[in-house]
Every structure is written in C-alpha cells, then in structure tokens.
Design a protein around this motif. Structure first.
Motif, PDB file in Angstrom:
ATOM      1  N   ASN A  55       0.801  -1.232   0.000  1.00 15.15           N
ATOM      2  CA  ASN A  55       0.000   0.000   0.000  1.00 15.15           C
ATOM      3  C   ASN A  55       0.827   1.272   0.000  1.00 15.15           C
ATOM      4  OD1 ASN A  55      -1.977  -1.831   0.222  1.00 15.15           O
ATOM      5  ND2 ASN A  55      -2.507  -1.379   2.357  1.00 15.15           N
ATOM      6  N   LEU A  56       2.138   1.103   0.005  1.00 15.73           N
ATOM      7  CA  LEU A  56       2.986   2.281   0.156  1.00 15.73           C
ATOM      8  C   LEU A  56       3.406   2.838  -1.204  1.00 15.73           C
ATOM      9  CD1 LEU A  56       4.272   3.801   2.570  1.00 15.73           C
ATOM     10  CD2 LEU A  56       6.340   2.478   2.128  1.00 15.73           C
ATOM     11  N   LEU A  57       3.262   4.159  -1.349  1.00 12.11           N
ATOM     12  CA  LEU A  57       3.731   4.823  -2.561  1.00 12.11           C
ATOM     13  C   LEU A  57       4.786   5.832  -2.163  1.00 12.11           C
ATOM     14  CD1 LEU A  57       0.314   5.553  -4.323  1.00 12.11           C
ATOM     15  CD2 LEU A  57       1.943   3.728  -4.832  1.00 12.11           C
ATOM     16  N   ILE A  58       5.790   5.976  -2.994  1.00 10.09           N
ATOM     17  CA  ILE A  58       6.833   6.943  -2.672  1.00 10.09           C
ATOM     18  C   ILE A  58       6.928   7.970  -3.794  1.00 10.09           C
ATOM     19  CG2 ILE A  58       9.301   7.261  -2.257  1.00 10.09           C
ATOM     20  CD1 ILE A  58       9.311   4.600  -0.866  1.00 10.09           C
ATOM     21  N   LEU A  59       6.805   9.233  -3.390  1.00  8.85           N
ATOM     22  CA  LEU A  59       6.887  10.326  -4.363  1.00  8.85           C
ATOM     23  C   LEU A  59       8.229  10.999  -4.182  1.00  8.85           C
ATOM     24  CD1 LEU A  59       5.726  12.544  -6.302  1.00  8.85           C
ATOM     25  CD2 LEU A  59       4.746  13.634  -4.271  1.00  8.85           C
ATOM     26  N   ARG A  60       8.988  11.071  -5.279  1.00 10.86           N
ATOM     27  CA  ARG A  60      10.245  11.807  -5.175  1.00 10.86           C
ATOM     28  C   ARG A  60      10.454  12.638  -6.421  1.00 10.86           C
ATOM     29  NH1 ARG A  60      14.099   8.380  -3.200  1.00 10.86           N
ATOM     30  NH2 ARG A  60      12.955   6.439  -3.065  1.00 10.86           N
ATOM     31  N   PRO A  61      11.201  13.731  -6.257  1.00  7.95           N
ATOM     32  CA  PRO A  61      11.455  14.571  -7.419  1.00  7.95           C
ATOM     33  C   PRO A  61      12.430  13.887  -8.365  1.00  7.95           C
ATOM     34  CG  PRO A  61      12.397  15.563  -5.430  1.00  7.95           C
ATOM     35  CD  PRO A  61      11.881  14.215  -5.052  1.00  7.95           C
ATOM     36  N   GLY A  62      12.214  14.064  -9.646  1.00  9.85           N
ATOM     37  CA  GLY A  62      13.187  13.587 -10.620  1.00  9.85           C
ATOM     38  C   GLY A  62      13.813  14.796 -11.256  1.00  9.85           C
ATOM     39  N   ALA A  63      14.915  14.636 -11.946  1.00 10.99           N
ATOM     40  CA  ALA A  63      15.544  15.788 -12.585  1.00 10.99           C
ATOM     41  C   ALA A  63      14.696  16.192 -13.776  1.00 10.99           C
ATOM     42  CB  ALA A  63      16.939  15.428 -13.048  1.00 10.99           C
ATOM     43  N   THR A  64      14.500  17.492 -13.956  1.00 10.09           N
ATOM     44  CA  THR A  64      13.723  17.915 -15.128  1.00 10.09           C
ATOM     45  C   THR A  64      14.595  17.834 -16.358  1.00 10.09           C
ATOM     46  OG1 THR A  64      14.327  20.153 -14.596  1.00 10.09           O
ATOM     47  CG2 THR A  64      12.105  19.454 -14.005  1.00 10.09           C
ATOM     48  N   ARG A  65      13.959  17.579 -17.482  1.00  8.05           N
ATOM     49  CA  ARG A  65      14.700  17.466 -18.735  1.00  8.05           C
ATOM     50  C   ARG A  65      14.165  18.467 -19.720  1.00  8.05           C
ATOM     51  NH1 ARG A  65      16.811  11.931 -19.296  1.00  8.05           N
ATOM     52  NH2 ARG A  65      16.483  10.985 -17.284  1.00  8.05           N
ATOM     53  N   SER A  66      14.997  18.828 -20.645  1.00  9.58           N
ATOM     54  CA  SER A  66      14.509  19.687 -21.721  1.00  9.58           C
ATOM     55  C   SER A  66      13.690  18.818 -22.669  1.00  9.58           C
ATOM     56  CB  SER A  66      15.680  20.315 -22.466  1.00  9.58           C
ATOM     57  OG  SER A  66      16.334  19.306 -23.181  1.00  9.58           O
ATOM     58  N   SER A  67      12.999  19.446 -23.591  1.00 10.73           N
ATOM     59  CA  SER A  67      12.110  18.671 -24.450  1.00 10.73           C
ATOM     60  C   SER A  67      12.897  17.703 -25.326  1.00 10.73           C
ATOM     61  CB  SER A  67      11.271  19.610 -25.319  1.00 10.73           C
ATOM     62  OG  SER A  67      12.142  20.547 -25.911  1.00 10.73           O
ATOM     63  N   SER A  68      14.187  17.996 -25.547  1.00  4.23           N
ATOM     64  CA  SER A  68      14.967  17.098 -26.392  1.00  4.23           C
ATOM     65  C   SER A  68      15.381  15.840 -25.628  1.00  4.23           C
ATOM     66  CB  SER A  68      16.217  17.814 -26.889  1.00  4.23           C
ATOM     67  OG  SER A  68      17.032  18.128 -25.788  1.00  4.23           O
ATOM     68  N   GLY A  69      15.064  15.833 -24.346  1.00  2.00           N
ATOM     69  CA  GLY A  69      15.385  14.642 -23.570  1.00  2.00           C
ATOM     70  C   GLY A  69      16.717  14.769 -22.859  1.00  2.00           C
ATOM     71  N   VAL A  70      17.444  15.843 -23.152  1.00  2.00           N
ATOM     72  CA  VAL A  70      18.727  16.044 -22.479  1.00  2.00           C
ATOM     73  C   VAL A  70      18.454  16.796 -21.185  1.00  2.00           C
ATOM     74  CG1 VAL A  70      20.998  17.136 -22.702  1.00  2.00           C
ATOM     75  CG2 VAL A  70      19.841  16.195 -24.715  1.00  2.00           C
ATOM     76  N   ARG A  71      19.186  16.461 -20.153  1.00  2.00           N
ATOM     77  CA  ARG A  71      19.009  17.178 -18.901  1.00  2.00           C
ATOM     78  C   ARG A  71      19.208  18.668 -19.123  1.00  2.00           C
ATOM     79  NH1 ARG A  71      19.285  14.204 -13.847  1.00  2.00           N
ATOM     80  NH2 ARG A  71      19.325  12.064 -14.575  1.00  2.00           N
ATOM     81  N   SER A  72      18.246  19.465 -18.672  1.00  2.00           N
ATOM     82  CA  SER A  72      18.391  20.894 -18.953  1.00  2.00           C
ATOM     83  C   SER A  72      19.334  21.534 -17.964  1.00  2.00           C
ATOM     84  CB  SER A  72      17.027  21.574 -18.886  1.00  2.00           C
ATOM     85  OG  SER A  72      16.678  21.762 -17.545  1.00  2.00           O
ATOM     86  N   ASP A  73      20.114  22.494 -18.460  1.00  2.00           N
ATOM     87  CA  ASP A  73      21.074  23.163 -17.585  1.00  2.00           C
ATOM     88  C   ASP A  73      20.390  24.213 -16.750  1.00  2.00           C
ATOM     89  OD1 ASP A  73      22.903  21.721 -19.057  1.00  2.00           O
ATOM     90  OD2 ASP A  73      23.024  23.350 -20.541  1.00  2.00           O
ATOM     91  N   ALA A  74      19.217  24.617 -17.198  1.00  2.00           N
ATOM     92  CA  ALA A  74      18.503  25.625 -16.432  1.00  2.00           C
ATOM     93  C   ALA A  74      18.435  25.171 -14.982  1.00  2.00           C
ATOM     94  CB  ALA A  74      17.123  25.821 -17.003  1.00  2.00           C
ATOM     95  N   GLY A  75      18.612  23.879 -14.758  1.00  2.00           N
ATOM     96  CA  GLY A  75      18.825  23.359 -13.412  1.00  2.00           C
ATOM     97  C   GLY A  75      17.582  23.310 -12.571  1.00  2.00           C
ATOM     98  N   ALA A  76      16.451  23.565 -13.144  1.00  2.00           N
ATOM     99  CA  ALA A  76      15.240  23.566 -12.344  1.00  2.00           C
ATOM    100  C   ALA A  76      14.912  22.159 -11.881  1.00  2.00           C
ATOM    101  CB  ALA A  76      14.088  24.151 -13.137  1.00  2.00           C
ATOM    102  N   THR A  77      15.559  21.732 -10.811  1.00  2.00           N
ATOM    103  CA  THR A  77      15.234  20.426 -10.264  1.00  2.00           C
ATOM    104  C   THR A  77      13.918  20.586  -9.532  1.00  2.00           C
ATOM    105  OG1 THR A  77      17.493  20.661  -9.552  1.00  2.00           O
ATOM    106  CG2 THR A  77      16.500  18.484  -9.319  1.00  2.00           C
ATOM    107  N   SER A  78      13.038  19.641  -9.763  1.00  2.00           N
ATOM    108  CA  SER A  78      11.752  19.769  -9.102  1.00  2.00           C
ATOM    109  C   SER A  78      11.908  19.563  -7.602  1.00  2.00           C
ATOM    110  CB  SER A  78      10.774  18.773  -9.709  1.00  2.00           C
ATOM    111  OG  SER A  78      11.455  17.589 -10.012  1.00  2.00           O
ATOM    112  N   LYS A  79      11.037  20.158  -6.839  1.00  2.00           N
ATOM    113  CA  LYS A  79      11.182  20.150  -5.391  1.00  2.00           C
ATOM    114  C   LYS A  79       9.933  19.627  -4.725  1.00  2.00           C
ATOM    115  CE  LYS A  79      14.475  23.886  -5.218  1.00  2.00           C
ATOM    116  NZ  LYS A  79      14.486  24.890  -6.298  1.00  2.00           N
ATOM    117  N   LEU A  80      10.099  19.248  -3.460  1.00  2.00           N
ATOM    118  CA  LEU A  80       8.960  18.816  -2.665  1.00  2.00           C
ATOM    119  C   LEU A  80       9.034  19.513  -1.316  1.00  2.00           C
ATOM    120  CD1 LEU A  80       8.822  14.948  -3.218  1.00  2.00           C
ATOM    121  CD2 LEU A  80       7.126  16.632  -3.947  1.00  2.00           C
ATOM    122  N   ALA A  81       7.873  19.871  -0.789  1.00  2.00           N
ATOM    123  CA  ALA A  81       7.875  20.525   0.518  1.00  2.00           C
ATOM    124  C   ALA A  81       6.791  19.906   1.390  1.00  2.00           C
ATOM    125  CB  ALA A  81       7.624  22.026   0.349  1.00  2.00           C
ATOM    126  N   GLN A  82       6.827  20.230   2.669  1.00  2.00           N
ATOM    127  CA  GLN A  82       5.828  19.687   3.587  1.00  2.00           C
ATOM    128  C   GLN A  82       4.413  20.072   3.158  1.00  2.00           C
ATOM    129  OE1 GLN A  82       6.498  19.495   7.776  1.00  2.00           O
ATOM    130  NE2 GLN A  82       8.443  20.593   7.565  1.00  2.00           N
TER     131      GLN A  82
END
Ligand code: ADP
Length: 650
Positions: free
Chosen positions: A303-330
């Motif tokens: 019953n357990l689900l784990i939500l974690r941020p993944g690295a955002t990618r540009s539309s071309s599929g390459v990791r974007s340098d803009a660096g906007a890593t998704s975040k999670l907060a309380q």
C-alpha cells in the motif's frame, strides 16, 4: 616367434645421421635362450628396444608372432608390451614411491585393472624376495632391485623376457643369481633374449649372437633348446573399455601421488579453494541480500507509494542546464493528504549523514527526519521507549529514536533511553529504540537515527525541501489510481510545463521498487561472482602449471608405465584424475570456507547470506570442470610421450 628382416635404425642428431642398425636379419624361436654380445655402440640396445616394441625401426620388417609391428596401432603395441613381452632394464626402473610388491603388480593395473598384491607376493617369493615385499626400492640392494624387476616382467605371464644388460650394475654374486633365475624361467618355456658384456654369461646361453657396427657378425648355436607351444593371445579386446575398476584404481593411485607431494598439492588446492569460496560466498551474500530486501519490502505491504522529485529534462530529452530540479515541501504532503481519495497517511522524509557522540564514543550514521506517522508505516514502532509526537515535530524538539547498531556501538547494549547524545554537535535526547531489522543487502538497517522532520530540516541538515513524500493508500486496489492522481496533483500544483511532466516527479509503488532493487542486487552479486570466478580460472592455471611440472618430473615413470603396457588412454586418465582430484578437493574445501565466511558474516555483521543448493552444485561441477580442462593439456602431453624417449629422459 620374432622375425626381423633387413632392419635399419637411424638416429638424427642435428646434421649428423647415426646408423645404429644397418640391415639386421634375425629369427628367434620360442623357447630359445639367446645372448647378444658386442662392443659398446654396436647397436645391441637399439635392437633390444625395437624387439621390445619400445622403439620403432626406421626401415625393414619386424614380426612378433606373425604380426607386422609397423602396422600395429599404438594401443596394440601397448597390449603386446603388456601381455607378450617382459622387459628388464639395466637400471631396474622401479618406481621409487611404491614398495616392491606394488612395483611388481604395476603391469596388472593395465591388464587386470587392479593391483593384485597376492600375485606379486608369490612372484617375489619365486625370485627369493618374499620377505622384502614392503620395502621400497631405495631400501633394497641392486641385485634385489633387479629381482623385483624380473618379478614385474613375469607378472603378466609373458612368452618372452628381454633383458638389456640386466647384470651391468651388479656385483658378481648378484649376477650369478639373476642369470640363474633367467635360466630357470627358460626351463619353464619362456623365451629369453639377453644383452650382455660378460663373456661367461654369453657362453651359458643356448645361442650366442655377436654384433658389430650395426650388423650381426656371428650367430652360434651352442646348446639345443626345447621348442614349446607356450601359447598366449594378446588380449586386445580388453582395451576398448574403460571399466569402472580402472577409474577407481587410477583414483587410488592419484590420491597416493598427491599425498606424496603434500605441499604442492595443498598449494594447487588453495588456488581452487579461494576461487570457489569467493564465488559461493558472493552468490550467497547476493541471495541473502535479495531475500532480506524482499522480506522487508513486503512487510511494508503493497500500500505504500513513494513520491520523489526527478531531474527535469529539456524537451529534447537532455538534462536541462537551467537546473530547475523539481522540489517537494511539507505543504505538498499536506495538500496530497487533503486532496487525494483513499489514502491513510502521508509522511515526508529527509535524509543525511551525521556524527553521533555519546560521552567519548563516536559513530557515523544515517539521519532520517520524518513525521510521527512513519513509525506505523514502516513497522518502526519502538521496542523500548516511544516515537516522537506531532507536537515535538512542530516544535523542532531535539528528541531521537535510535537503531540497535547505535545502542551497541555507543551504549554497549545498555538502555539509552533518557540519555543525551550529540548529533552533529547538537544535543538530542534518546526517547526510543527501533525494532531490529537486520541488514538489507549491503546496508545495515539498524544503523540509523530518526528525528522529527522539522528538527532534521532546520537544525541538523539545513534543508528547505523534503527528499521524499510517502503515501499509504487504504488498499492495494487503490495504488494505481492514487499513483496517477498524485502525479497530476503535484504537477499542477508545482506548475510543471507539459513537456517535463513525465520526468519532474516519480511515484513508485513497492512492487516497482522491489523489482528495481532486486535486479540491481542481482546484477551486483553476479558481477561480484564473475570477478570471483576469475580467481577460479587463475587457480586452474595453477593446476595446469603444477601438472606440467609433474609430467616433466615423472617422464621416466610415464616411460616405464608405457613399457609395461599402459596405453595412451591409461596415462591420460591417470593425469586427468590427479588434476580433477586436486580441483574437486579445492571445490569442497572452498565450499567449507564459503560456509564459514558467510556464517561469520551473518553472525557478526548481520549480513544475511544464503548458500543455495544450486551454488553448491555449480561450484563442484565448475571446479571439477576446471581440473578437467586445465588437466587435459598436461595429461595429453604425458600420454603422447614415446616410451623409450621417456625412459631415457633425465
Ligand atoms: P650398444 O647398446 O651396443 O652400446 P646402442 O644401441 O646403444 O649400442 O647404440 C648404437 C649407436 O646408436 C651408437 O653409436 C649410439 O651413439 C647411437 N645411439 C643410440 N641411441 C641414440 C639416440 N637416442 N640418439 C642418437 N644416437 C643414438
């Protein structure tokens, strides 16, 4: 019985060709006693070796009992050497590690496939050595050794005995005895051909042949001889089979030889032992890790689900340098709890490492900050003391719940509850001890301190965001809808652009996590065993090396065994059995070592290891395979040695 026509033997020594025999014609009847004399270098020994089928002529015809020798196969020759001819050498050629009676019985190993020691005892009595049967050659005089050699030549009831200067190394008393024995044998109907230097010995023969420069110079009938019809068929049919008895005999012989070279054997065994132990231990640790992990994950329920941020990618599929890593907060956790249907509980977690100090003791461990709900979700309700409360979390209280490893390392196993510890130099009070979980793969799950989420974020780790949000749904049937809803909710809430939604956040259920983890442990343990199996190969090369040394060292022994009737197959099996015994011994000892190591790891380091039946079978099969593969080359090398060249080897 023996018929030689225009026989030539040439030796090539570099550019020089030595004509040892230059057209010898000779017929020897059954029952005769023939002496061959002549100056040194006249070709007597060469002739004898050809007569004894130990060497092949360069040219000409040689027939034994009507069989043309040049047309006989290697194995047929071996059978004739074994059943028809007994050869006696000037240097006796007894095997030093065997006692007299075993030496006598040696040819029986190749005819009857067993060492019949009763038969050898009766023959030793016949040559007057009944009381010396358990003496090794080094404990016997020259004359006695030659009598043992005669008994050996007689053991297969040959039609003919060929003796190449049998008394050359003996005193005159022994010489008389040996010649006497040969005359007795001739009286019993056995054909005797003897090469000698002694005029007196030659004069006693019934026929005296003198050689000079590779040809027969004179041929004199001195005494009449009794023609006889002593009959014997060379038992070629016995050859084709390798009966079990044969293998058992070779096994016994192999073990004896290995026991005689203890240090060498132990070192070769060690090579295989280390390899097998490493492979089995690695597989066991891998299997144990997987089992433990599965147990732990399944105890968490599905019953357990784990939500974690993944690295955002540009539309071309390459990791974007803009660096906007998704975040999670309380706040995300609270939002999910309020807006997703069918969920029981939501907690946030942050992770880090820290230095824990109590009094003068230090320990580096994993720090987990979370909400109180974590305890029930992860079956981590303290076995002693209590978990922290929501109030303590909100007020960033400095309270901690610690795992058993810390209790052991910092408190010597005494109750830690109520004591103050320092986490990264900040005082915390221990309020509970987590239940023991053991190791999960290569990680000790009891090596952990759990503190309130807010204390961890703001006091200890300085984190603004949480690392994961864990969601417990009310039943397994809700997992998949909940997974979709959670993703949608968080993407909307965090305004993730459409193109990045796939990667920005991940929600995994336990089954997926389990799959990912177990395939990575599997790969890890396979990789480790692959590395370990390299040491098996190295061990195999070690065996090959030792076997090659052994073949070289025992070249004369191989020559002798062939001279008394061993076929190529016999020699091949003999050496193969030795290398297989060594490697199987290594396999068994390696298994034992692996068992000790893994039991030790489980006991002392809490690594759950499981030696599976398949890895036991695999290691035994594999190790004997290694012995076989690496033994074949040396064994083949030994089996291909030419008898007379091997006998001449120094
Ligand atoms: P004998 O036994 O009468 O002393 P051999 O048969 O031993 O004589 O030798 C006959 C000749 O052949 C000698 O000249 C000897 O040097 C030569 N000879 C014997 N064996 C070899 C060999 N393996 N290689 C080269 N020459 C050899």
């Amino acid at each position: 019985m023996l018929e030689i026509k225009d026989l030539h033997k040439r030796y090539q020594m570099g550019d020089v060709t030595v004509n040892a025999l230059k057209g010898v014609n000779l017929t020897i009847e059954q029952g005769d006693f023939v002496a061959i004399m002549g100056p040194s270098g006249s070709g007597k020994s060469t002739l004898m070796h050809i007569l004894g089928l130990l060497d092949a002529p360069t040219e000409g015809s040689y027939k034994v009992k009507g069989h043309e020798v040049s047309q006989m196969s290697e194995d047929e020759l071996a059978v004739f050497r074994r059943d028809v001819i007994g050869f006696i050498f000037q240097q006796f050629n007894l095997l030093p590690r065997m006692d007299a009676s075993e030496n006598v019985a040696l040819p029986l190993l190749y005819s009857e496939k067993r060492l019949d020691l009763e038969k050898s005892q009766s023959l030793l009595e016949k040559v007057g050595l009944g009381t010396r049967s358990h003496h090794r050659p080094s404990e016997l005089s020259g004359g006695q050794q030659q009598r043992v050699a005669i008994a050996r030549a007689l053991v297969n009831n040959p039609l003919m005995i060929l003796a190449d200067e049998p008394t050359g190394n003996l005193d005159s008393q022994s010489e008389k005895e040996i010649i006497g024995i040969l005359h007795d044998l001739n009286d019993q109907g056995i054909t005797i051909v003897i090469v000698t230097h002694e005029e007196e010995v030659g004069q006693q023969a019934k026929r005296l042949i003198r050689m000079r420069d590779g040809v027969v110079q004179s041929d004199e009938r001195r005494l009449p001889f009794k023609q006889n019809a002593l009959e014997k068929q060379a038992a070629e049919s016995k050859l084709s089979q390798i009966p079990l008895a044969n293998v058992v005999q070779h096994f016994a012989q192999g073990i004896k030889t290995l026991a005689a070279n203890k240090v060498r054997t132990a070192l070769s065994v060690l090579g295989i032992l280390i390899g097998v132990a490493a492979v089995v231990a690695m597989l066991a640790i891998g299997a144990g890790a997987q089992a433990a992990m599965q147990k732990e994950l399944s105890s968490l329920g599905s019953n357990l689900l784990i939500l974690r941020p993944g690295a955002t990618r540009s539309s071309s599929g390459v990791r974007s340098d803009a660096g906007a890593t998704s975040k999670l907060a309380q706040e995300d956790a609270a939002d999910l709890k309020n807006n997703i249907a069918n969920i029981n509980n939501v907690v946030s977690t942050v992770n880090g490492r820290g230095q824990i100090t109590f009094e003068n003791k230090n320990w580096s461990t994993q720090i987990l900050g979370t909400n109180p709900g974590y305890a029930t979700m992860h079956a981590s309700v303290p076995q002693a003391g209590r978990f922290f409360t929501d109030d303590e979390n909100l007020s960033r209280s400095r309270v901690a719940v610690i795992g058993m490893t810390l209790v052991r390392e910092l408190f010597d196993g005494k109750s830690p509850i109520g004591n103050m510890i320092k986490i990264n130099k900040i005082n915390f009070q221990v309020i509970g001890v987590l239940p023991t979980k053991g190791a999960n793969g290569f990680r000790d799950q009891d090596d952990i301190v759990i503190v309130p989420l807010n204390a961890a974020m703001y006091r200890l780790l300085g984190k603004e965001n949480v690392d994961t949000i864990e969601i417990e749904v009310s039943g397994p049937q809700f997992t998949s809808t909940a997974q979709d809803q959670i993703l949608q909710r968080i993407n909307t809430r965090r305004r993730v652009p459409e193109a990045q939604q796939e990667d920005a956040y991940q929600v995994r259920n336990m089954a997926e996590i389990q799959d990912a983890l177990s395939s990575s442990t599997k790969i890890m343990s396979l990789l480790l065993s692959a590395i370990a199996s390299i040491s098996l190969v190295v061990g195999g090369i070690g065996i090959m090396n030792i076997m090659l040394v052994s073949v070289t060292e025992r070249t004369r022994e191989i020559g002798l065994r062939k001279a008394v009737g061993a076929t190529r197959g016999d020699i091949l099996i003999q050496f193969l059995v030795e290398s297989i015994v060594v490697s199987m011994l290594g396999g068994v000892c390696g298994l034992a070592l692996a068992w000790i190591v893994t039991t030790g790891l489980t006991y002392y380091a809490n690594w759950p290891a499981q030696i599976s039946l398949s890895s036991v079978v695999l290691s035994i099969v594999f190790s004997s395979g290694v012995g076989m593969i690496f033994g074949i080359y040396p064994a083949r090398k030994a089996s291909l040695l030419h008898p007379i060249e091997a006998l001449r080897y120094d």
